[in-house]
Scaffold this motif. Structure first.
Motif, mmCIF file in Angstrom:
data_model
loop_
_atom_site.group_PDB
_atom_site.id
_atom_site.type_symbol
_atom_site.label_atom_id
_atom_site.label_comp_id
_atom_site.label_asym_id
_atom_site.label_seq_id
_atom_site.Cartn_x
_atom_site.Cartn_y
_atom_site.Cartn_z
ATOM 1 N N TYR A 231 0.849 -1.311 -0.162
ATOM 2 C CA TYR A 231 0.026 0.104 0.120
ATOM 3 C C TYR A 231 0.688 1.218 -0.092
ATOM 4 N N GLN A 232 2.068 1.390 0.754
ATOM 5 C CA GLN A 232 2.808 2.597 0.882
ATOM 6 C C GLN A 232 3.444 2.835 -0.451
ATOM 7 N N SER A 233 3.699 1.944 -1.143
ATOM 8 C CA SER A 233 4.309 2.015 -2.205
ATOM 9 C C SER A 233 3.315 2.543 -3.529
ATOM 10 N N ALA A 234 2.129 2.325 -3.231
ATOM 11 C CA ALA A 234 1.114 2.794 -4.259
ATOM 12 C C ALA A 234 1.069 4.291 -4.445
ATOM 13 N N ASP A 235 0.878 4.709 -5.674
ATOM 14 C CA ASP A 235 0.591 6.215 -5.842
ATOM 15 C C ASP A 235 -1.107 6.230 -6.111
ATOM 16 N N VAL A 236 -1.785 5.295 -6.551
ATOM 17 C CA VAL A 236 -3.173 5.017 -6.528
ATOM 18 C C VAL A 236 -3.653 3.724 -6.018
ATOM 19 N N VAL A 237 -4.432 3.521 -5.399
ATOM 20 C CA VAL A 237 -5.221 2.069 -5.095
ATOM 21 C C VAL A 237 -6.555 1.806 -6.026
ATOM 22 N N LEU A 238 -6.640 1.027 -6.847
ATOM 23 C CA LEU A 238 -7.829 0.741 -8.001
ATOM 24 C C LEU A 238 -8.891 -0.408 -7.119
#
Length: 336
Positions: A231-238
């Motif tokens: 999660y921490q590495s995500a720019d956006v979660v889909l």
């Protein structure tokens, strides 16, 4: 009664699915209130577990719980049921499962749903349940503090799609909608995280992943406790689901201050305020427009992440969830 004992019955607890995440969180919340709980996993085609002594049984997913409860024969232990998504959005309208779901709900001392839309749907489909339905929003797992990122290239823009591989999650659509956008922006990456639940759907998804392997990574089944760095590495979660009860993955992303781009369906509309705490898309043109906006505007991502985090802190506390369930348990056991 000195100590209340609750048995939580959920399907496929051994896999990191939404139900498993929910039940684990609820069990921890109940423990914090001094309530003893035990989790039973039920899996079709496997031997059914023995029901231990308890004051109350709490089943998750009415269709799967019916299979367990009906096979046991009669019991004097009261039960309540949480409708978790697939059972209410699909099972209730499937001629093979509708009758068993309704019987299970009619026998329950209480029915728990995550949002108003689910309650209204039950009002329409099973009017006799009207006074027995309780709306309790899902709590949220706290992954903080996490400072570890697993992004290989700091210049990449990563979309994370946390979802088990099953048709209702509509994973191929994420690949199809992102693929043409990757042609104009080679820094786009898609990470898919979740167990294979439906083999036939995996065949379809795997083919698409193989065709786009230069920008897609499939992480497979990741233990929920290890999801924080992803999660921490995500720019956006889909979220591209065709139907949802209330997505724990969306709430977890928002709790971590990550902007979300999700399908415009009832369950998602209940927790994402369009343009403020995330974007709701309807169709590929919408999706492409919001992807471009999120990639281009860092300030938008930060503002949306901040608003999403504030919303979850206010409306989806795991402590409030546990207290609300405790209140229902006590009502059923006539302790109030």
């Amino acid at each position: 009664m000195d100590t209340m004992k609750i048995v939580l019955v959920t399907p496929y607890y051994h896999q990191p699915r939404g139900n498993s995440v929910t039940v684990e969180r609820i069990s921890l919340g109940l423990h914090g209130l001094g309530i003893t709980s035990e989790i039973l996993s039920i899996t079709k085609n496997d031997p059914l577990p023995k029901l231990p002594a308890a004051d109350l049984v709490h089943g998750f997913n009415a269709s799967e719980f019916h299979y367990f409860w009906d096979s046991r024969g009669s019991s004097r232990i009261p039960y309540l049921v949480t409708l978790t998504g697939t059972d209410i959005n699909y099972g209730l309208f499937n001629e093979k499962t509708r009758a068993s779901i309704i019987r299970t709900l009619e026998g329950a001392k209480a029915i728990h749903v995550f949002n108003r839309a689910a309650k209204e749907l039950l009002y329409q489909e099973v009017p006799g349940l009207k006074d027995n339905i309780h709306v309790i929003p899902q709590g949220t797992h706290d992954f903080s503090p996490i400072r570890v990122r697993v992004k290989e290239d700091p210049d990449c823009f990563i979309f994370v799609l946390p979802a088990g591989i099953r048709r209702v999650k509509n994973i191929p659509s994420a690949i199809s909608m992102l693929a043409p956008l990757c042609e104009g922006n080679p820094k786009i990456r898609l990470w898919i995280v979740g167990p294979i639940i439906e083999d036939g759907e995996w065949d379809h998804v795997q083919k698409k992943i193989d065709e786009n392997s230069h920008w897609i990574r499939y992480w497979g089944e990741v233990p929920h406790a290890e999801m924080g760095p992803i999660y921490q590495s995500a720019d956006v979660v889909l979220n591209t689901s065709l139907a949802e009860g209330q997505s724990s993955a969306i709430l977890e992303a928002m709790a971590m201050g990550i902007p979300v781009l999700v399908s415009d369906i009832a369950g998602n509309r209940e927790i994402v305020q369009h343009g403020k705490t995330g974007f709701l898309y309807h169709g590929k043109q919408d999706f492409a427009h919001y992807v471009h906006s999120l990639i281009r505007d860092k300030g938008l991502r930060e503002e949306m992440g901040m608003m999403g985090k504030k919303y979850v802190q206010t409306h989806h506390s795991s402590e409030s969830e546990a207290l609300a369930l405790q209140n229902i348990y006590c009502q059923i056991l006539k302790l109030l």
